[in-house]
Write a protein that holds these residues in place. Structure first.
Motif, PDB file in Angstrom:
ATOM      1  N   VAL A  55       0.835  -1.199   0.000  1.00 52.77           N
ATOM      2  CA  VAL A  55       0.000   0.000   0.000  1.00 52.77           C
ATOM      3  C   VAL A  55       0.876   1.258   0.000  1.00 52.77           C
ATOM      4  N   VAL A  56       1.926   1.236   0.816  1.00 50.97           N
ATOM      5  CA  VAL A  56       2.841   2.382   0.868  1.00 50.97           C
ATOM      6  C   VAL A  56       3.469   2.641  -0.496  1.00 50.97           C
ATOM      7  N   ARG A  57       3.959   1.587  -1.134  1.00 55.44           N
ATOM      8  CA  ARG A  57       4.623   1.755  -2.443  1.00 55.44           C
ATOM      9  C   ARG A  57       3.666   2.320  -3.486  1.00 55.44           C
ATOM     10  N   ILE A  98       0.737   4.207  -2.906  1.00 49.19           N
ATOM     11  CA  ILE A  98       0.085   5.478  -2.612  1.00 49.19           C
ATOM     12  C   ILE A  98       1.061   6.594  -2.267  1.00 49.19           C
ATOM     13  N   VAL A  99       2.001   6.324  -1.365  1.00 52.26           N
ATOM     14  CA  VAL A  99       2.794   7.395  -0.760  1.00 52.26           C
ATOM     15  C   VAL A  99       3.659   8.154  -1.761  1.00 52.26           C
ATOM     16  N   PRO A 100       4.407   7.491  -2.668  1.00 57.55           N
ATOM     17  CA  PRO A 100       5.221   8.279  -3.606  1.00 57.55           C
ATOM     18  C   PRO A 100       4.406   9.271  -4.433  1.00 57.55           C
ATOM     19  N   PHE A 101       3.194   8.873  -4.846  1.00 61.05           N
ATOM     20  CA  PHE A 101       2.371   9.786  -5.637  1.00 61.05           C
ATOM     21  C   PHE A 101       1.896  10.963  -4.789  1.00 61.05           C
ATOM     22  N   LEU A 102       1.504  10.699  -3.541  1.00 65.09           N
ATOM     23  CA  LEU A 102       1.091  11.788  -2.660  1.00 65.09           C
ATOM     24  C   LEU A 102       2.259  12.731  -2.370  1.00 65.09           C
ATOM     25  N   VAL A 103       3.457  12.180  -2.224  1.00 64.31           N
ATOM     26  CA  VAL A 103       4.642  13.018  -2.036  1.00 64.31           C
ATOM     27  C   VAL A 103       4.849  13.934  -3.242  1.00 64.31           C
ATOM     28  N   TYR A 152      -7.918   6.363   5.675  1.00 59.12           N
ATOM     29  CA  TYR A 152      -8.658   5.330   4.955  1.00 59.12           C
ATOM     30  C   TYR A 152      -7.798   4.094   4.676  1.00 59.12           C
ATOM     31  N   TRP A 153      -6.471   4.248   4.799  1.00 61.72           N
ATOM     32  CA  TRP A 153      -5.550   3.195   4.390  1.00 61.72           C
ATOM     33  C   TRP A 153      -4.645   2.677   5.506  1.00 61.72           C
ATOM     34  N   PHE A 154      -4.340   3.513   6.507  1.00 57.45           N
ATOM     35  CA  PHE A 154      -3.332   3.140   7.504  1.00 57.45           C
ATOM     36  C   PHE A 154      -3.872   3.306   8.924  1.00 57.45           C
ATOM     37  N   PRO A 155      -3.700   2.301   9.790  1.00 53.96           N
ATOM     38  CA  PRO A 155      -4.056   2.449  11.206  1.00 53.96           C
ATOM     39  C   PRO A 155      -3.082   3.392  11.907  1.00 53.96           C
ATOM     40  N   SER A 156      -3.450   3.818  13.125  1.00 55.06           N
ATOM     41  CA  SER A 156      -2.678   4.840  13.847  1.00 55.06           C
ATOM     42  C   SER A 156      -1.209   4.482  14.004  1.00 55.06           C
ATOM     43  N   HIS A 157      -0.919   3.221  14.352  1.00 53.36           N
ATOM     44  CA  HIS A 157       0.467   2.870  14.659  1.00 53.36           C
ATOM     45  C   HIS A 157       1.355   2.815  13.418  1.00 53.36           C
ATOM     46  N   ARG A 158       0.786   2.940  12.237  1.00 51.21           N
ATOM     47  CA  ARG A 158       1.579   3.011  11.010  1.00 51.21           C
ATOM     48  C   ARG A 158       1.568   4.417  10.398  1.00 51.21           C
ATOM     49  N   ARG A 159       0.752   5.296  10.960  1.00 58.90           N
ATOM     50  CA  ARG A 159       0.473   6.543  10.263  1.00 58.90           C
ATOM     51  C   ARG A 159       1.566   7.604  10.428  1.00 58.90           C
ATOM     52  N   ALA A 160       2.236   7.654  11.583  1.00 55.89           N
ATOM     53  CA  ALA A 160       3.251   8.684  11.787  1.00 55.89           C
ATOM     54  C   ALA A 160       4.370   8.562  10.745  1.00 55.89           C
ATOM     55  N   VAL A 212       4.128   7.119   7.790  1.00 56.05           N
ATOM     56  CA  VAL A 212       3.578   7.427   6.467  1.00 56.05           C
ATOM     57  C   VAL A 212       3.460   8.936   6.277  1.00 56.05           C
ATOM     58  N   ILE A 213       2.927   9.626   7.296  1.00 54.69           N
ATOM     59  CA  ILE A 213       2.779  11.080   7.181  1.00 54.69           C
ATOM     60  C   ILE A 213       4.144  11.754   7.136  1.00 54.69           C
ATOM     61  N   ALA A 214       5.129  11.220   7.866  1.00 55.62           N
ATOM     62  CA  ALA A 214       6.488  11.769   7.783  1.00 55.62           C
ATOM     63  C   ALA A 214       7.046  11.615   6.371  1.00 55.62           C
ATOM     64  N   MET A 215       6.796  10.461   5.742  1.00 53.88           N
ATOM     65  CA  MET A 215       7.225  10.260   4.358  1.00 53.88           C
ATOM     66  C   MET A 215       6.524  11.249   3.436  1.00 53.88           C
ATOM     67  N   PHE A 216       5.211  11.435   3.647  1.00 52.21           N
ATOM     68  CA  PHE A 216       4.448  12.381   2.842  1.00 52.21           C
ATOM     69  C   PHE A 216       4.990  13.798   3.009  1.00 52.21           C
ATOM     70  N   MET A 217       5.246  14.175   4.247  1.00 48.47           N
ATOM     71  CA  MET A 217       5.698  15.540   4.494  1.00 48.47           C
ATOM     72  C   MET A 217       7.182  15.743   4.220  1.00 48.47           C
ATOM     73  N   SER A 218       7.869  14.670   3.855  1.00 49.24           N
ATOM     74  CA  SER A 218       9.224  14.847   3.325  1.00 49.24           C
ATOM     75  C   SER A 218       9.195  15.717   2.080  1.00 49.24           C
ATOM     76  N   ALA A 219       8.006  15.855   1.491  1.00 47.92           N
ATOM     77  CA  ALA A 219       7.865  16.712   0.322  1.00 47.92           C
ATOM     78  C   ALA A 219       8.278  18.144   0.623  1.00 47.92           C
ATOM     79  N   ILE A 220       8.104  18.611   1.876  1.00 48.73           N
ATOM     80  CA  ILE A 220       8.471  19.994   2.210  1.00 48.73           C
ATOM     81  C   ILE A 220       9.973  20.201   2.058  1.00 48.73           C
ATOM     82  N   PRO A 221      10.820  19.413   2.754  1.00 46.04           N
ATOM     83  CA  PRO A 221      12.251  19.612   2.521  1.00 46.04           C
ATOM     84  C   PRO A 221      12.692  19.259   1.106  1.00 46.04           C
TER      85      PRO A 221
END
Length: 434
Positions: free
Chosen positions: A22-24, A26-31, A140-148, A150-159
């Motif tokens: 799921v990460v492979r 969804i996450v790169p496209f969101l980034v 919709y895709w990740f439970p709480s214990h996996r989300r931090a 995932v969101i850190a990977m997503f927000m890597s887009a800022i740097p």
């Protein structure tokens, strides 16, 4: 080893494999989407290097225009996120990206403060709902214990946007200046708007609205994801009505915390080129390259803290420590403003702390918000917090104009981060540490 233990380990191995898939997907496209979003949001910081002289903007005028983005963002945030839940993530995220690409391109026609202010407001209105929409989409895709993580990977887009976007913006300013009768800043706005339009169209074909719509998952894999989400949802406070989220005191506490963190975040992204230029650096490309250094430090810190928070299932101190790092970084930057090397070290420390706070913060509200009110609650937190995106750049410009000093705004930013850290410690660890 007992049979139930073996079965549990097999189930966990299977679950990990499914979520890696799921990460492979969804996450790169969101980034990519967020890189494009952030570049169009903050490239005004580089445009300032030429635009302010060309159009006669004061420091306060620039700060006001940069911040007006967040007034439009604030006003349209909650309705945009509610519409995303109603019409589906794919269609609404695509709409957001295409509309902000059109508005961003229109900045080539800025001729005075009034048009600058109007377009910054419209850009905020166009982009409203994107960030909290993605955060909601992740639930919709990740439970709480996996989300931090995932969101850190997503927000890597800022740097990442800073690492590549800053030198790119500086190069465009110099290389295209005067081409076809346009100034460099006009070319920068036009060229950097194109990716938003292209990725917006691609979103319509790539994203799925939910687990059951994902043709790239087998039925068995969908069951694994949905079971993990159901188990996670059992720990949330489920609000049945939209307005229940607005009445929850924890939502307003989250808004305060996020406001404090965003104060530092947008000080860096809107004013970084000016901070670097003030140390004596000349040339837009050189400013762009050096401005990317603090974002490299942030990229490393964000992912290290995100992994640690998920592994330890601890949220509060993983926010407090980076927020205090940011406070120290801003304080040192105020003291070392006369040296380019020392200023970059201080700004790198500030960026590593401040930008790490943003992704880790969202593990707090998503740990307790659930049901219909989650969309409204997340959007409210993001919109109120992002009012700091208006306050921060305008405060810096106004204080620089009135005092002639860049140090005083730095101390204000440091204080804001300390307040945010203290507020985090008022949350209950048994609620957020999951």
């Amino acid at each position: 080893m007992s049979l139930p233990t073996v079965a549990t380990e097999v189930d966990l191995t299977r679950e990990n494999a499914v979520f890696r898939k799921v990460v492979r997907r969804i996450v790169p496209f969101l980034v990519l989407c967020y890189i494009v979003s952030y570049l169009d949001r903050v490239n005004v910081g580089f445009a300032k290097l030429q635009m302010s002289d060309d159009l006669g903007f004061s420091e306060a005028s620039y700060g006001l225009g940069a911040g007006l983005f967040f007034i439009g963002y604030f006003l349209f945030e909650v309705p945009s996120n509610l519409l995303l839940q109603r019409v589906g993530a794919r269609t609404w995220i695509a709409r957001i990206m295409i509309s902000w690409g059109v508005v961003s391109a229109a900045f080539v026609f800025v001729t005075n403060e009034a048009t600058f202010y109007a377009l910054r407001f419209l850009l905020g209105a166009a982009e409203a709902g994107f960030y909290p929409g993605v955060i909601l989409y992740c639930t919709y895709w990740f439970p709480s214990h996996r989300r931090a993580r995932v969101i850190a990977m997503f927000m890597s887009a800022i740097p990442v946007a800073g690492i590549f976007g800053n030198p790119l913006s500086g190069w465009i300013l110099d290389a295209f200046h005067g081409t076809g009768g346009w100034q460099g800043w006009q070319w920068m706005f036009a060229l950097e708007a194109l990716p938003a339009l292209a990725v917006g169209v691609a979103t319509l074909f790539y994203l799925d609205n939910g687990v059951r719509d994902a043709k790239w998952l087998s039925d068995e894999e969908k069951d694994v994801v949905e079971q993990a989400l159901a188990e996670d949802a059992a720990h949330r406070t489920v609000h049945g009505k939209v307005w229940d989220g607005f009445r929850d005191p924890k939502v307003w506490l989250m808004s305060l915390i996020y406001f404090c963190f965003v104060m530092g975040q947008y000080a860096l992204t809107f004013w970084m080129p000016t901070f670097v230029e003030s140390t004596g650096i000349k040339g837009n490309l050189a400013i762009g390259v050096l401005s990317s250094v603090p974002f490299l430090a942030a990229l490393v810190a964000m992912n290290l803290f995100g992994r640690s928070a998920d592994r330890r299932r601890e949220r509060r101190w993983h926010l407090v420590i980076p927020s205090l790092m940011g406070a120290v970084g801003f304080t040192l930057a105020a003291s070392w403003s006369g040296s380019t090397a020392l200023s970059l070290i201080a700004l790198s420390f500030a960026a590593a702390g401040v930008l790490t706070c943003a992704p880790l913060f969202w593990s707090l509200p998503t740990a307790f918000l659930g049901g219909t009110a989650a969309a409204a609650g997340l959007a409210l937190i993001n919109s109120v917090g992002n009012l700091a995106g208006f306050v921060s750049p305008y405060m810096i410009g106004a204080l620089k104009d009135s005092t002639g000093s860049a140090s005083i705004p730095m101390y204000v930013l440091a204080l804001s981060l300390v307040v945010g850290a203290a507020a985090v410690l008022t949350t209950k660890k048994d609620v957020v540490n999951r």
